[in-house]
Write an enzyme that holds these catalytic residues in place. Sequence first.
Site, PDB file in Angstrom:
ATOM      1  N   GLY A 618     -12.553  -7.158  -8.767  1.00 14.41           N
ATOM      2  CA  GLY A 618     -12.564  -6.523  -7.460  1.00 14.41           C
ATOM      3  C   GLY A 618     -11.209  -6.389  -6.808  1.00 14.41           C
ATOM      4  N   GLY A 620      -8.795  -4.224  -8.096  1.00 17.78           N
ATOM      5  CA  GLY A 620      -8.206  -2.942  -8.452  1.00 17.78           C
ATOM      6  C   GLY A 620      -7.209  -3.025  -9.582  1.00 17.78           C
ATOM      7  CB  ALA A 625     -10.448  -1.101 -18.072  1.00 13.49           C
ATOM      8  CG  ASP A 668      -8.569   1.866 -14.682  1.00 20.34           C
ATOM      9  OD1 ASP A 668      -7.525   2.420 -14.302  1.00 20.34           O
ATOM     10  OD2 ASP A 668      -9.502   1.560 -13.910  1.00 20.34           O
TER      11      ASP A 668
END
Length: 968
Positions: A618, A620, A625, A668
Amino acid sequence: MRINETDGVSASSKHLVFAYYVTGHGFGHATRVVEVVRNLISAGHDVHVVTGAPDFVFTSEIQSPRLFIRKVLLDCGAVQADALTVDRLASLEKYSETAVAPRKSILKDEVEWLNSIKADLVVSDVVPVACRAAADAGIRSVCVTNFSWDFIYAEYVMAAGHHHRSIVWQIAEDYSHCEFLIRLPGYCPMPAFRDVIDVPLVVRRLHKSRKEVRKELGIEDDVKLLILNFGGQILSNSSAYPVSISDMQPAGWKLKEEYLPSGWKCLVCGASDSQLPPNFIKLPKDAYTPDFMAASDCMLGKIGYGTVSEALAYKLPFVFFYQGGVEMIRRDLLTGHWKPYLERAISLKPCYEGGINGGEVAAHILQETAIGKNYASDKLSGARRLRDAIIFGYELQRVPGRDVSIPEWYQTAEDELGLSASRSPPCLPDTMSFLKSLVELDIIKDSDRTPEKRQMRERKAAAGLFNWEEEIFVARAPGRLDVMGGIADYSGSLVLQMPIREACHVALQKISPSKQRLWKHALARHNDKGQGPMPVLQIVSYGSELSNRGPTFDMDLSDFMDEGKPMSYEKAKKYFDTNPSQKWAAYVAGTILVLMTELGVRFEDSISMLVSSAVPEGKGVSSSASVEVASMSAIAAAHGLNIHPRDLALLCQKVENHIVGAPCGVMDQMASACGEANKLLAMVCQPAELLGVVEIPSHIRFWGIDSGIRHSVGGADYGSVRAGAFMGRKMIKSTASGMLPQSLPSSNGLNNIEPEVDGVELLEAEASLDYLCNLSPHRFEALYAKNIPESIVGEEFSKNYGDHNDPVTVIDPKRTYFVRAPVCHPIYENFRVKAFKALLTAAASDDQLTSLGELLYQCHYSYSACGLGSDGTDRLVQLVQEIQHSKVSKSKDGTLFGAKITGGGSGGTICVIGRNSLRSSEQVLEIQQRYKDATGYLPLIIEGSSPGAGKFGHLRIRRRSVSLKPNQ
């Protein structure tokens, strides 16, 4: 050849003269030279030491008329911005200035001097030009070292200065004139030397006992004593000089009383004249360090040969800043978070039992060589050694990060972990920790030991997960810091991504269903069905207690089949959505379904997987990924699937888009799979055109600072912005199509408008625009911007334009979508990223850094215009600006230059750009504290980098036949 510790040096009947050259990097070289020189002088010889180190380093141990000190500096070692930060490019430039430009005069002067003192042997630790000067003077030469500058500078060349490649070639050629190498323990690959003699550690002797030192200091036996030692010498841009704690520290950083646990005192080597807290004791600058080390309980400092060898010799636990032992991160040093490291260190029982008389042994070899003994191998001529040195130059073209060779002392996991590995694991601390955790699971299984209560469920499940007699495959994939590009990836932008230090590890075992150790409920499920052994997927995920999710997941692999075919992605999404506490399993198990669907892979064996991720969720930074890429990499390795990292990333994107249901772009997964340590991965997302990696200049550094606001690409804001961008693209295509008839011949054969042929081709391309980022900003402003509305209701858009042609978002007829800002962002962001990439290759200057920072700021505010900002990230960016524009920063060459929100926005982490210096790190810590003061939340700081999954590859490990027992 290895000479053991029983060999010694005895007086020679012949009086000899030695010229001993000492590199200008670090006191460790000088202190070990002291011990060799002391033994040579004791044997009756003269030694001329050529050095830039202060005289006291030698005279405090050797008081003899046979010692001659000549203050000349012929190399520079590593230039350091501060005691913890190496400036690679500056090091190469300084070496060029010190040893390359004046090379002819250096050789002339040294040959004359060597002849004047009638040297019998030249010894170098490890000054390259000394070997060539000896050859020109017709004198034999020997090197004594644990590393060589060709190897060190080779990494600098690859990281910072390819135009300095010739430096490494010249150094290797100089070393080729050396007769042989006396190699010290803890060595790195040194291919320029082909004749090698190994000796024990070179360690200075003690003058006083532990009891004597403590008595003189007035320290009782029950007091825990720490010695703070950052080495003795670094090289500034102008000269070599002793380093003190004040030289090391960033501005304003001071030692504080609370840094030490209760009952501890600290000896500070080289302390400045500033006042220390009462539990810190300043040592004189010429203090004889070995005595104080032997009197201490633990050492904290910068790793170097001198400190490490003497810590080993005196069995002193060592907390330091690189790898091995007890490693402390720089942030914890600066903030005084010392206690857990010190407590861990004193719990260790150092047990080095190797020889510590390397100085005596080396002196004996040097004496015998000077007399005429030949230690070199006859079959290795000078021409052969020169050829080997030249070959090493070609090895500079190797893939960055791959060592030339692995020295004997760096063993595989077998010795330390009780596991045998198919290859040596990459030298990554988190990988070694993960492998050790696997051993602990085996011990838990075979003993009565239980883990901590909060980890009990997942650790017990993991302990019973594997059959330890069968092979286990380990893969690793890092998270990423979005430096530039962000949400423009789904619009085809160029993006620049840096793989971060934090990563996800996955251990996987493919095993026959009859051998798999099933959990009780899975076994009961099979018994209820009246079935024999069937392929089962079992997953344990560490960290469940931090994110309120179940620690385990299992399913029959046959559940992925639907009437003889792999189930649809839509059904799979519903399957994983049924239990919110186990929805996380879609990221892991979904990789299996994608391989079945896209590559036709069939899984006939059972699969057991352990997922351990250090990538914060959470924030970012692509935690999802990294899990997908590590999981698919492990599955591919275990099943013999040769999937290129780019293709693997595209497959993992399908997991996230279609099975998890998050409408992310591919950057990602690409960064996690294809990235390289300390480099930016450059990619045009159309859909995934890799442009290679971009070097991060040595004077630039990136940080991530977490806002504490949870980010999710599956959130409504991200999806609506993406939908708005695709709506805008459809509008642009419609407008371009509407303009085409005005540029074509009319029915009477005459043109209504005289068009340029290129203009018609541009309109035709824009009428079939596949990616927004293929539209240049000036074309957008000239022809289309005025026709793009600020927003539009979904129903109205569908009525006027039909489908928006995005495969991963659905238009809600009742919802109002912003369109103008989501369209403008990727068009201009693509231009900003291209400019950013070009600026990274520009000459280092304040203008360069200011321009790079400005591009980050522009990106940040463009996110906000799209509705993807947040109060937390805005506050952090504002704090960066306040520090950047403060009077203090302006007067002291500012160190932070820009910041932006990252990834999908709406919270998460910001990316900060600044100078690569301790001052910058301190300012980042200041932002962290100011944010906590304002919000009550202490942000996580993300720094450092590591290789992507493709560079890491995989490990194949198996338990050794020797059983592991507790306390064995």
